[in-house]
Design a protein around this motif. Structure first.
Motif, PDB file in Angstrom:
ATOM      1  N   GLU A 234     -45.946  17.438 -11.283  1.00 41.53           N
ATOM      2  CA  GLU A 234     -46.283  18.540 -10.158  1.00 41.53           C
ATOM      3  C   GLU A 234     -45.753  18.030  -8.857  1.00 41.53           C
ATOM      4  O   GLU A 234     -45.658  18.252  -7.982  1.00 41.53           O
ATOM      5  CB  GLU A 234     -47.703  18.784  -9.582  1.00 41.53           C
ATOM      6  N   LEU A 235     -45.374  16.371  -9.205  1.00 39.42           N
ATOM      7  CA  LEU A 235     -44.838  16.186  -8.069  1.00 39.42           C
ATOM      8  C   LEU A 235     -43.311  15.635  -7.890  1.00 39.42           C
ATOM      9  O   LEU A 235     -42.775  15.101  -6.873  1.00 39.42           O
ATOM     10  CB  LEU A 235     -45.457  14.534  -8.141  1.00 39.42           C
ATOM     11  N   LEU A 236     -42.732  16.663  -8.355  1.00 38.74           N
ATOM     12  CA  LEU A 236     -40.957  16.916  -8.776  1.00 38.74           C
ATOM     13  C   LEU A 236     -40.321  16.606  -7.250  1.00 38.74           C
ATOM     14  O   LEU A 236     -39.084  15.906  -7.046  1.00 38.74           O
ATOM     15  CB  LEU A 236     -40.075  17.391  -9.433  1.00 38.74           C
ATOM     16  N   GLY A 237     -40.911  17.649  -6.431  1.00 37.01           N
ATOM     17  CA  GLY A 237     -39.982  18.135  -5.412  1.00 37.01           C
ATOM     18  C   GLY A 237     -40.138  17.286  -4.829  1.00 37.01           C
ATOM     19  O   GLY A 237     -39.178  16.355  -3.843  1.00 37.01           O
ATOM     20  N   ALA A 238     -41.281  16.622  -4.495  1.00 40.62           N
ATOM     21  CA  ALA A 238     -41.507  16.075  -3.292  1.00 40.62           C
ATOM     22  C   ALA A 238     -40.781  14.247  -3.825  1.00 40.62           C
ATOM     23  O   ALA A 238     -40.117  13.550  -2.766  1.00 40.62           O
ATOM     24  CB  ALA A 238     -43.176  14.752  -3.227  1.00 40.62           C
ATOM     25  N   ILE A 239     -41.291  13.832  -4.413  1.00 36.56           N
ATOM     26  CA  ILE A 239     -40.491  12.183  -5.558  1.00 36.56           C
ATOM     27  C   ILE A 239     -38.875  12.613  -5.017  1.00 36.56           C
ATOM     28  O   ILE A 239     -38.331  11.837  -4.306  1.00 36.56           O
ATOM     29  CB  ILE A 239     -40.783  12.331  -6.817  1.00 36.56           C
ATOM     30  N   ALA A 240     -38.004  13.664  -5.878  1.00 41.09           N
ATOM     31  CA  ALA A 240     -36.433  13.930  -5.534  1.00 41.09           C
ATOM     32  C   ALA A 240     -36.705  14.174  -3.927  1.00 41.09           C
ATOM     33  O   ALA A 240     -35.229  13.255  -3.566  1.00 41.09           O
ATOM     34  CB  ALA A 240     -36.147  14.956  -6.233  1.00 41.09           C
ATOM     35  N   VAL A 241     -37.094  14.968  -3.314  1.00 37.08           N
ATOM     36  CA  VAL A 241     -36.438  15.142  -2.085  1.00 37.08           C
ATOM     37  C   VAL A 241     -36.334  12.938  -1.312  1.00 37.08           C
ATOM     38  O   VAL A 241     -35.655  13.045  -0.596  1.00 37.08           O
ATOM     39  CB  VAL A 241     -37.016  15.612  -1.179  1.00 37.08           C
ATOM     40  N   ALA A 242     -37.850  12.891  -1.752  1.00 35.77           N
ATOM     41  CA  ALA A 242     -37.754  11.612  -0.393  1.00 35.77           C
ATOM     42  C   ALA A 242     -36.830  10.033  -1.153  1.00 35.77           C
ATOM     43  O   ALA A 242     -36.480   9.800  -0.716  1.00 35.77           O
ATOM     44  CB  ALA A 242     -39.208  11.070  -1.419  1.00 35.77           C
ATOM     45  N   SER A 243     -36.840  10.515  -2.839  1.00 33.54           N
ATOM     46  CA  SER A 243     -35.475   9.647  -3.069  1.00 33.54           C
ATOM     47  C   SER A 243     -33.841   9.720  -2.459  1.00 33.54           C
ATOM     48  O   SER A 243     -33.515   8.621  -2.514  1.00 33.54           O
ATOM     49  CB  SER A 243     -35.544   9.814  -5.252  1.00 33.54           C
ATOM     50  N   TYR A 244     -33.751  11.454  -2.971  1.00 35.20           N
ATOM     51  CA  TYR A 244     -32.405  11.274  -2.305  1.00 35.20           C
ATOM     52  C   TYR A 244     -32.201  10.881  -0.895  1.00 35.20           C
ATOM     53  O   TYR A 244     -31.201  10.866  -0.095  1.00 35.20           O
ATOM     54  CB  TYR A 244     -31.703  12.972  -3.627  1.00 35.20           C
ATOM     55  N   SER A 245     -33.309  11.454   0.314  1.00 36.30           N
ATOM     56  CA  SER A 245     -33.096  11.157   1.139  1.00 36.30           C
ATOM     57  C   SER A 245     -32.675   9.942   1.737  1.00 36.30           C
ATOM     58  O   SER A 245     -32.000   8.872   2.974  1.00 36.30           O
ATOM     59  CB  SER A 245     -34.516  11.162   2.314  1.00 36.30           C
TER      60      SER A 245
END
Length: 448
Positions: A234-245
């Protein structure tokens, strides 16, 4: 006998005539029904006037969906307000975030290969009515095909392995300690996330969610996605965006930390020339690492196994076509699908929540702590007798390959134009990739 045959023939003939007549009646009846239905459908179409048809069309537009979303029944007043916000202003806010990612990728060159597909996937996911990110939408299909089962991150690791040279690490094995130290940011952030949830009313992360968030400290996008899909989808989008950012912003985040923790003399340390690493060493190393992972931490083997497989193909020297495919075509295709799949999780109702802000804050803390831990470890190692290590390469212990190593080299050359640190920094950089995969395996194994 003849009379019996004649009677049978007459009986069959009678049955054939009767069935043919029945079939004609059924056909005639179905034709009449179809005619009546077509007439009624035609009458319905004829009943609607042109203005009515225009009104019906307008009801299906995105403008109407944004201005007047259909609210499901059975929601409380608070849930109803949040639903309306997420499907009106929330979508507009997400468009702004998506355009910011476009700007960072195109104008600033921050990790465009990943930010562009992620941002465009987020744009498609927030189109009203179309339900592109739903189970039957093409973004939903992409997510189910390669993200929910961790396939895409594993393929990315194969490609990264095929592009990795373990020579710098093997020529100076003690730099692996710098890669290990940088993982301190992961476990430190895990503690921080749990503390935030325990002592504040704003955030409410479970232990699994805190573990998935903490891996951002390794600055390893595929690993972050891999662990998020297992522990906190459920947190995949936020985690992925934060990580790649944060991976993309390595040149901005790391230099101030590196300079704050070192003095001028330390930044000018010149490291000795790397020894030659034989082909046999490069062939044996991926097998040894994989066997250790199998014996000690099997949960890390999906990522480490894929990473070592790609590297083994490259170092074997006998399958150049396969190695070239992993390094170019396959990793490029997978990157497109992975980015779109991650973008499908950037829907307003999933992204615009307090937890997302917490993830972004914890992510920057994790990344900063990981960078600082690598630099501090290098300074500690210099306290012991032996060849001195330039502490600037300690920041390359995070998994942002090869960007973190380039930043170490760039900062070093600001103080001495002849001080080339790139190859030395690649040692802790590739060690960081292995370290983040091991950390992910440890966290996953805890919740089995």
């Amino acid at each position: 006998m003849k009379k019996v045959l004649i009677k049978l023939f007459v009986a069959f003939a009678f049955l054939a005539v009767a069935s043919n007549a029945t079939a004609n009646e059924v056909t005639s009846h179905s034709t009449e029904v179809k005619t009546e239905n077509s007439k009624s459908a035609q009458e319905v179409r004829e009943i609607k006037s042109v203005p009515e048809m225009i009104v019906d069309f307008l009801k299906t537009t995105g403008i109407v969906a944004l201005m007047n979303p259909e609210v499901p029944e059975g929601l409380s007043e608070e849930e109803r307000k949040m639903y309306i916000f997420h499907h009106t202003w929330g979508i507009i806010i997400m468009y702004g975030i998506v355009f910011l990612l476009f700007w960072l990728a195109i104008a600033k060159g921050f990790e465009p290969l990943l930010l562009l597909p992620i941002a465009f996937g987020g744009l498609l996911a927030n189109i009203p009515v179309a339900n592109i990110a739903g189970p039957d939408g093409f973004l939903g299909v992409i997510y189910q095909a390669g993200l929910s089962n961790e396939l895409f991150p594993i393929i990315i690791f194969m490609g990264v392995g095929a592009m990795t040279d373990f020579g710098p690490l093997l020529s100076n094995p003690k730099t692996a300690l710098l890669g290990g130290a940088a993982q301190f940011g992961i476990f430190g952030t895990l503690v921080g996330a749990v503390a935030l949830s325990q002592y504040t009313d704003i955030f409410n992360f479970t232990l699994q969610q805190s573990s998935a968030i903490s891996i951002i400290g390794g600055a390893d996008g595929p690993t972050s996605i891999f662990i998020a899909t297992k522990l906190a989808p459920e947190l995949l989008g936020a985690i992925a965006v934060a990580s790649y950012s944060y991976m993309a912003m390595v040149p901005i985040i790391q230099p101030p930390i590196m300079k704050a923790l070192t003095n001028d003399k330390e930044r000018r340390i010149k490291m000795t020339t790397l020894r030659h690493v034989s082909r046999m060493e490069k062939l044996v190393f991926p097998i040894v690492v994989l066997m250790l992972a199998i014996l000690v931490l099997p949960d890390s083997t999906p990522l480490i196994g894929a990473f070592m497989f790609g590297n083994f193909l490259k170092e074997s020297g006998v399958v150049e076509r396969l190695s070239d495919t992993l390094q170019n075509a396959l990793i490029n295709i997978t990157t497109i699908f992975l980015g779109l799949g991650v973008g499908s999780k950037l829907e307003a109702d999933k992204f615009l929540v307090p937890d997302t802000l917490g993830i972004l804050v914890l992510g920057i803390v994790a990344f900063s702590v990981g960078t600082a831990a690598g630099v501090i470890m290098a300074k500690i190692m210099n306290l012991f007798p032996g060849t001195k290590i330039n502490p600037l390469i300690g920041s390359a212990g995070v998994s942002a390959v090869p960007m973190a190593a380039r930043v170490s080299n760039k900062v070093g050359m600001e103080y001495d134009r002849t001080n080339m640190l790139l190859m030395h920094a690649m040692g802790p950089n590739v060690a960081g990739v292995i370290g983040s995969a091991v950390a992910a395996g440890v966290l996953i194994s805890i919740f089995k």
